[in-house]
Design an enzyme around this catalytic site. Structure first.
Site, short mmCIF file in Angstrom:
data_model
loop_
_atom_site.label_atom_id
_atom_site.label_comp_id
_atom_site.label_asym_id
_atom_site.label_seq_id
_atom_site.Cartn_x
_atom_site.Cartn_y
_atom_site.Cartn_z
N HIS A 194 43.74 48.06 34.71
CA HIS A 194 44.63 46.32 35.46
C HIS A 194 44.41 46.39 36.93
O HIS A 194 44.63 47.12 38.07
CB HIS A 194 46.58 47.03 35.38
CG HIS A 194 47.24 45.50 35.40
ND1 HIS A 194 47.61 45.07 34.96
CD2 HIS A 194 47.31 45.18 37.04
CE1 HIS A 194 48.01 43.84 34.98
NE2 HIS A 194 48.26 44.23 36.30
N CYS A 195 44.16 45.02 36.83
CA CYS A 195 42.85 44.58 37.89
C CYS A 195 43.85 43.45 38.24
O CYS A 195 43.74 42.25 37.74
CB CYS A 195 42.16 44.03 37.37
SG CYS A 195 40.86 42.91 38.62
N PRO A 196 45.30 43.53 39.21
CA PRO A 196 45.79 42.55 39.72
C PRO A 196 44.62 41.29 39.99
O PRO A 196 45.60 39.86 40.32
CB PRO A 196 46.54 42.91 41.31
CG PRO A 196 45.39 43.92 41.79
CD PRO A 196 44.88 44.42 40.04
N GLY A 199 44.33 39.12 37.17
CA GLY A 199 46.05 39.23 36.95
C GLY A 199 45.94 39.19 35.33
O GLY A 199 46.87 38.89 34.13
#
Length: 437
Positions: A194-196, A199
């Site tokens: 999951h890459c913030p 997003g």
């Protein structure tokens, strides 16, 4: 036809017309239909949708907007203050190349952020019940006692045994390389991470765009940094270094931003280049699931044994269609996904005698090596999740084990136990004794 016979017919026709037209306000209500809802409106995961479900993102998008601002501001300053000087002094190709890189970066970023990463649909109640029956049949039915239901399956992929894990939230056995994202609350096919910064999750359907984004961003960052330094050097030769900085303060800001970001961006690009060449995911590499050496026992069954083939499969293969049909309409008879097993969902649920016997057995197993409050927390989680289905006890046990190092306050535990009164009346006394000690 005689005149006397025609009169009643006309009156009859007239009365029929007047019956339908006498209440003009009823007709719109009768014809009015409730607008059909789309599936994204009731999507069970923690996602945000825009443009009628066409855009799908995670709920936490603050860092994504920071990414957009950094790229837009840095590139905008470069095109506004550096490119005019460099186009005259060196070559007009500099702003052209910079513009191509910029649009490619923005396109791949938005494609990564706004797309379905490969979310797997959750099981419907009927599917979940059928799967539970299959588990019971495979494990054998028993009237009493405790037995752990098998929550894994084994499949053979290229001679390597791969375990398929059961997801208690989505009520499915996850396919190979899939994992459940705790932030988006979805099972994602070929889950990478999951890459913030984008997003969104990075999975099977958007990984290539994520890789092209970080790779092109590396080139753009190095490109801007190199030509900003060139701009400052050329100006300093004419007016001196300090005057050059005063004449172009935007160049200083660009150089600082690029200098501190280029290392992480280039390093991330190199890391994912390695992953693509070996056909691994970030999740698999962090866990150490596979070895790159074919002769070892835990060799990677997904690798084609050739760097070029691995890269072609990851970057040039067909893109799988979305499985969740988020813009489809919800039909009246369409079954909805099964609700996840939540350990804190219903404190006041009615418990059967067999449920209580199972829970008390767990209490005996855990009370010897856990503190009283932690034991009561586990007990409350188990009791609140059991509804006549013994297998749900194990789901609650796994959920409780992951959070057991963060015990509830004594007041919360007392409230949870009191909701199950009078069965837990002895435990209330135990809680008071623990508080007193």
């Amino acid at each position: 036809m005689p005149p006397g016979g025609g009169g009643p017919m006309k009156d009859c026709e007239y009365s029929q017309i007047s019956t339908h037209s006498s209440s003009p306000m009823e007709s719109p209500h009768k014809k009015k239909k409730i607008a059909a809802r789309r599936k994204w409106e009731v999507f069970p995961g923690r996602n945000k949708f825009f443009c009628n479900g066409r855009i799908m993102m995670a709920r936490q998008t603050g860092v994504f907007y920071l990414t957009l601002i950094l790229i837009l501001v840095t590139s905008g300053l470069f095109f506004a203050f550096d490119c005019p000087y460099l186009a005259v002094k060196i070559t007009p190709a500099i702003p052209v190349v910079g513009g191509i890189l910029f649009f490619f970066v923005m396109g791949t970023l938005l494609r990564t952020s706004f797309s379905d990463p490969g979310v797997l649909p959750r099981a419907t109640p009927d599917e979940a019940a059928d799967l539970e029956r299959q588990i019971d049949i495979a494990n054998g039915t028993s009237s009493g006692g405790y037995r752990p239901p098998p929550r894994t399956k084994e499949v053979i992929i290229n001679g390597q045994t791969v375990k398929l894990k059961y997801c208690f939230t989505c009520k499915i056995f996850r396919p190979p390389r899939a994992s459940h994202c705790s932030l988006c609350d979805n099972c994602v096919e070929r889950f990478d991470h999951h890459c913030p910064w984008v997003g969104n999750c990075v999975g099977k359907r958007n990984y290539r765009f994520f890789y092209m984004f970080i790779l092109s961003l590396s080139f753009l960052t190095v490109f801007i940094f190199a030509f900003v330094i060139t701009h400052v050097i050329l100006r300093s030769q004419q007016t001196g270094f300090l005057n050059a900085l005063k004449d172009s303060p935007a160049s200083v800001l660009e150089a600082v931003v690029c200098f501190f970001s280029v290392w992480s961006i280039v390093g991330l690009s190199g890391f994912h280049t390695y992953l693509i060449s070996s056909n691994q995911t970030t999740n698999e590499d962090i866990k150490g699931s596979w070895s790159n050496k074919r002769g070892k026992e835990n060799y990677n069954p997904y690798s084609y044994g050739n760097i070029f083939t691995n890269c072609c499969v990851a970057l040039c293969g067909p893109i799988s269609p979305s499985l969740i049909d988020r813009r489809g309409y919800i039909l009246p008879d369409t079954p909805q996904p099964a609700a996840p097993s939540n350990g804190m969902a219903a404190y006041g649920a009615t418990q059967s005698q067999s449920d209580m016997a199972s829970v008390h057995l767990w209490l005996e197993l855990y009370v010897g090596n856990m503190r009283v409050l932690e034991t009561l927390r586990l007990l409350a989680l188990l009791l609140s999740s059991v509804s006549g289905d013994e297998t749900r006890v194990w789901a609650a046990k796994e959920r409780a084990a992951s959070d057991i190092h963060r015990p509830l306050s004594t007041g919360q535990i007392r409230d949870a136990a009191r909701a199950l009164d009078p069965t837990l009346e002895p435990l209330l006394v135990l809680t008071k004794g623990a508080m007193a000690s």
